[in-house]
Design a protein around this motif. Structure first.
Motif, PDB file in Angstrom:
ATOM      1  N   GLN A  16       0.725  -1.246   0.074  1.00 37.06           N
ATOM      2  CA  GLN A  16       0.102   0.068   0.158  1.00 37.06           C
ATOM      3  C   GLN A  16       0.914   1.045  -0.008  1.00 37.06           C
ATOM      4  OE1 GLN A  16      -3.125   0.614  -0.559  1.00 37.06           O
ATOM      5  NE2 GLN A  16      -3.131   2.774   0.324  1.00 37.06           N
ATOM      6  N   LEU A  17       2.164   1.133   0.724  1.00 37.25           N
ATOM      7  CA  LEU A  17       3.057   2.199   0.833  1.00 37.25           C
ATOM      8  C   LEU A  17       3.477   2.685  -0.683  1.00 37.25           C
ATOM      9  CD1 LEU A  17       4.346   4.393   2.579  1.00 37.25           C
ATOM     10  CD2 LEU A  17       6.081   2.708   2.819  1.00 37.25           C
ATOM     11  N   ARG A  18       3.881   1.357  -1.262  1.00 35.51           N
ATOM     12  CA  ARG A  18       4.322   1.762  -2.699  1.00 35.51           C
ATOM     13  C   ARG A  18       3.137   2.321  -3.521  1.00 35.51           C
ATOM     14  NH1 ARG A  18       5.585  -3.180  -3.318  1.00 35.51           N
ATOM     15  NH2 ARG A  18       7.300  -3.043  -1.967  1.00 35.51           N
ATOM     16  N   ARG A  19       2.239   1.953  -3.550  1.00 36.58           N
ATOM     17  CA  ARG A  19       1.056   2.258  -4.343  1.00 36.58           C
ATOM     18  C   ARG A  19       0.708   3.929  -4.059  1.00 36.58           C
ATOM     19  NH1 ARG A  19      -1.263  -2.647  -3.197  1.00 36.58           N
ATOM     20  NH2 ARG A  19      -2.433  -2.161  -1.346  1.00 36.58           N
ATOM     21  N   GLN A  20       0.779   4.161  -2.689  1.00 35.83           N
ATOM     22  CA  GLN A  20       0.755   5.590  -2.252  1.00 35.83           C
ATOM     23  C   GLN A  20       1.805   6.525  -2.934  1.00 35.83           C
ATOM     24  OE1 GLN A  20      -1.412   5.036   2.085  1.00 35.83           O
ATOM     25  NE2 GLN A  20       0.439   5.845   1.919  1.00 35.83           N
ATOM     26  N   ARG A  21       2.974   6.015  -2.967  1.00 27.70           N
ATOM     27  CA  ARG A  21       4.066   6.764  -3.201  1.00 27.70           C
ATOM     28  C   ARG A  21       3.978   6.763  -4.923  1.00 27.70           C
ATOM     29  NH1 ARG A  21       8.848   4.012   0.287  1.00 27.70           N
ATOM     30  NH2 ARG A  21       8.939   5.255   2.098  1.00 27.70           N
ATOM     31  N   GLN A  22       3.790   5.914  -5.437  1.00 27.79           N
ATOM     32  CA  GLN A  22       3.682   6.034  -6.912  1.00 27.79           C
ATOM     33  C   GLN A  22       2.512   6.736  -7.441  1.00 27.79           C
ATOM     34  OE1 GLN A  22       3.218   1.636  -7.611  1.00 27.79           O
ATOM     35  NE2 GLN A  22       5.505   1.242  -7.822  1.00 27.79           N
ATOM     36  N   ARG A  23       1.514   6.698  -6.752  1.00 27.43           N
ATOM     37  CA  ARG A  23       0.268   7.507  -6.983  1.00 27.43           C
ATOM     38  C   ARG A  23       0.555   9.198  -7.047  1.00 27.43           C
ATOM     39  NH1 ARG A  23      -3.053   6.135  -3.066  1.00 27.43           N
ATOM     40  NH2 ARG A  23      -3.385   4.138  -4.119  1.00 27.43           N
ATOM     41  N   VAL A  24       1.533   9.467  -6.016  1.00 32.84           N
ATOM     42  CA  VAL A  24       1.514  11.019  -6.023  1.00 32.84           C
ATOM     43  C   VAL A  24       2.977  11.369  -6.595  1.00 32.84           C
ATOM     44  CG1 VAL A  24       0.622  10.860  -3.871  1.00 32.84           C
ATOM     45  CG2 VAL A  24       2.975  10.672  -3.896  1.00 32.84           C
ATOM     46  N   ALA A  25       3.551  10.665  -7.292  1.00 30.89           N
ATOM     47  CA  ALA A  25       5.003  10.695  -7.984  1.00 30.89           C
ATOM     48  C   ALA A  25       4.740  11.957  -8.740  1.00 30.89           C
ATOM     49  CB  ALA A  25       5.536   9.580  -8.598  1.00 30.89           C
ATOM     50  N   GLY A  26       3.956  12.022  -9.613  1.00 33.28           N
ATOM     51  CA  GLY A  26       3.947  12.992 -10.609  1.00 33.28           C
ATOM     52  C   GLY A  26       3.811  14.396 -10.014  1.00 33.28           C
ATOM     53  N   GLY A  27       2.962  14.469  -8.928  1.00 35.65           N
ATOM     54  CA  GLY A  27       2.750  15.914  -8.265  1.00 35.65           C
ATOM     55  C   GLY A  27       3.628  16.048  -6.966  1.00 35.65           C
ATOM     56  N   PHE A  28       4.375  15.218  -6.910  1.00 30.31           N
ATOM     57  CA  PHE A  28       5.216  15.125  -5.394  1.00 30.31           C
ATOM     58  C   PHE A  28       5.791  16.629  -5.222  1.00 30.31           C
ATOM     59  CE2 PHE A  28       9.153  14.439  -3.070  1.00 30.31           C
ATOM     60  CZ  PHE A  28       8.503  14.035  -1.899  1.00 30.31           C
ATOM     61  N   ALA A  29       6.348  17.187  -6.361  1.00 29.06           N
ATOM     62  CA  ALA A  29       7.128  18.413  -6.126  1.00 29.06           C
ATOM     63  C   ALA A  29       6.297  19.502  -5.503  1.00 29.06           C
ATOM     64  CB  ALA A  29       7.630  19.153  -7.460  1.00 29.06           C
ATOM     65  N   ALA A  30       4.933  19.661  -5.790  1.00 24.38           N
ATOM     66  CA  ALA A  30       3.995  20.409  -4.774  1.00 24.38           C
ATOM     67  C   ALA A  30       3.757  20.562  -3.389  1.00 24.38           C
ATOM     68  CB  ALA A  30       2.541  20.731  -5.644  1.00 24.38           C
ATOM     69  N   HIS A  31       4.424  19.227  -2.979  1.00 26.71           N
ATOM     70  CA  HIS A  31       4.113  18.586  -1.569  1.00 26.71           C
ATOM     71  C   HIS A  31       5.445  18.380  -0.905  1.00 26.71           C
ATOM     72  CE1 HIS A  31      -0.096  18.882  -2.072  1.00 26.71           C
ATOM     73  NE2 HIS A  31       0.107  18.267  -3.306  1.00 26.71           N
ATOM     74  N   ASP A  32       6.648  18.731  -1.477  1.00 29.65           N
ATOM     75  CA  ASP A  32       7.772  18.127  -0.888  1.00 29.65           C
ATOM     76  C   ASP A  32       8.656  18.946   0.041  1.00 29.65           C
ATOM     77  OD1 ASP A  32       8.598  20.074  -2.592  1.00 29.65           O
ATOM     78  OD2 ASP A  32      10.187  18.785  -3.809  1.00 29.65           O
ATOM     79  N   PHE A  33       8.036  20.043   0.645  1.00 31.93           N
ATOM     80  CA  PHE A  33       8.779  20.998   1.370  1.00 31.93           C
ATOM     81  C   PHE A  33       9.498  20.286   2.640  1.00 31.93           C
ATOM     82  CE2 PHE A  33       4.869  20.572   3.679  1.00 31.93           C
ATOM     83  CZ  PHE A  33       5.067  20.648   4.930  1.00 31.93           C
ATOM     84  N   LEU A  34       8.722  19.143   3.260  1.00 33.44           N
ATOM     85  CA  LEU A  34       9.443  18.454   4.426  1.00 33.44           C
ATOM     86  C   LEU A  34      10.671  17.798   3.992  1.00 33.44           C
ATOM     87  CD1 LEU A  34       8.723  18.173   7.572  1.00 33.44           C
ATOM     88  CD2 LEU A  34       7.284  15.977   6.893  1.00 33.44           C
ATOM     89  N   PHE A  35      10.636  17.045   2.966  1.00 35.09           N
ATOM     90  CA  PHE A  35      11.786  16.301   2.284  1.00 35.09           C
ATOM     91  C   PHE A  35      12.678  17.193   2.099  1.00 35.09           C
ATOM     92  CE2 PHE A  35       8.139  13.392   2.103  1.00 35.09           C
ATOM     93  CZ  PHE A  35       8.563  12.169   2.318  1.00 35.09           C
ATOM     94  N   ARG A  36      12.484  18.233   1.326  1.00 31.28           N
ATOM     95  CA  ARG A  36      13.508  18.983   1.006  1.00 31.28           C
ATOM     96  C   ARG A  36      14.322  19.710   2.130  1.00 31.28           C
ATOM     97  NH1 ARG A  36      14.119  20.440  -4.304  1.00 31.28           N
ATOM     98  NH2 ARG A  36      15.108  22.342  -3.752  1.00 31.28           N
TER      99      ARG A  36
END
Length: 298
Positions: A16-36
């Motif tokens: 499920q975690l892999r599916r979640q990550r793959q699902r958001v990969a295209g728009g991740f840049a709009a939500h990546d502030f914590l990772f950055r």
């Protein structure tokens, strides 16, 4: 390579975690502030270490981010000659060598790497002690592991409000927010994995949102939604979400009406044991008695 124990409790649904990550990969840049932000802080710590690392591996879930931040944050990180990115959600264009792997079964040969970095992936690992042992085994003597994961105080406000709202609306509460390690636990796990010179410390980030729904949308956009193995298969009802949002606004809003969300970042550092490392003095080898020293104080 150390294979993870099959008897370890399956707290997280990794598929499920892999599916979640793959699902958001295209728009991740709009939500990546914590990772950055935490990636920058991780690399700042690396920049303070003068040692060079000819071969490094980034086992973070969103491959390529640390590699790009490395060029932006500090030119002193040129001590890394080659970086291998490992991910289960694919890769951005460009960059160095890449491979797809599972965080719970790393594919690296024993003693093959000088540095392993991990940014916000290990809090989703079922067998964290086993994963840390795999990381230590993959390092050459005097190799470094440097990682950051979310700690137990993360999203404490959301946990409280969701649990209270679901109890009020349904008479029961389901697991909605992942369990995470505490700072003391993280330090103990590094020792258990036989890292030399283990260090764990924590930093707290407070982020504000317009409301609880905005926070939930951001968590989904990060790929950090509920992936607990025991999660309920039905989504939260509108009534539970509405009550939780009201509780959140009443208890955790600032004067401007924006709600606060806490993220606890636990940074972990450990070295693969080596004979060249500084060793603690043998017990009883001191030249000055503590009792004598204290007796001389004015």
């Amino acid at each position: 390579m150390t294979v993870p124990s099959q008897s370890s409790p399956q707290v997280f649904d990794r598929a499920q975690l892999r599916r979640q990550r793959q699902r958001v990969a295209g728009g991740f840049a709009a939500h990546d502030f914590l990772f950055r932000e935490l990636g920058e802080r991780l690399l700042d710590r690396l920049a303070d270490i003068r040692q060079g690392f000819p071969l490094a591996a980034d086992v973070s879930p969103h491959a390529g981010m640390l590699e790009s931040l490395r060029r932006e944050v500090d030119a002193r990180l040129g001590g890394i000659e080659t970086m291998v990115a490992a991910s289960d959600v694919g890769f951005p264009p460009g960059g160095g060598p890449r491979l797809v792997c599972e965080e719970e079964a790393l594919p690296f040969r024993r003693g093959s790497l000088d540095l392993i970095l991990s940014c916000l992936g290990l809090h989703w690992v079922n067998d964290l002690p086993g994963a840390l042992i795999q990381i230590r085994d993959a390092l050459r003597p005097d190799g470094l592991f440097l990682g950051v994961l979310l700690g137990g105080e993360t999203l404490t406000e959301l946990r409280q409000c969701l649990m209270e709202a679901e109890l009020a609306e349904t008479g029961g509460a389901s697991p909605r927010v992942s369990p995470m390690v505490g700072l003391r636990d993280a330090a103990g796990l590094l020792q258990r994995a036989s890292f030399a010179l283990p260090v764990a410390d924590a930093e707290t980030l407070t982020v504000t949102y317009a409301d609880a729904l905005a926070l939930l949308r951001d968590l989904r956009g990060m790929g950090e939604g509920n992936a607990l193995a025991a999660r309920p298969r039905r989504p939260l009802s509108r009534q539970v979400i509405a009550r939780a949002s009201a509780l959140y606004a009443a208890r955790f809003a600032d004067s401007d009406g924006r709600i606060r969300a806490t993220f606890q970042a636990i940074f972990v550092t450990g070295w693969a044991p080596s004979a060249i490392q500084q060793q603690p003095a043998r017990r009883g080898s001191g030249d000055v008695s503590l009792a004598d020293f204290l007796a001389k104080k004015p």
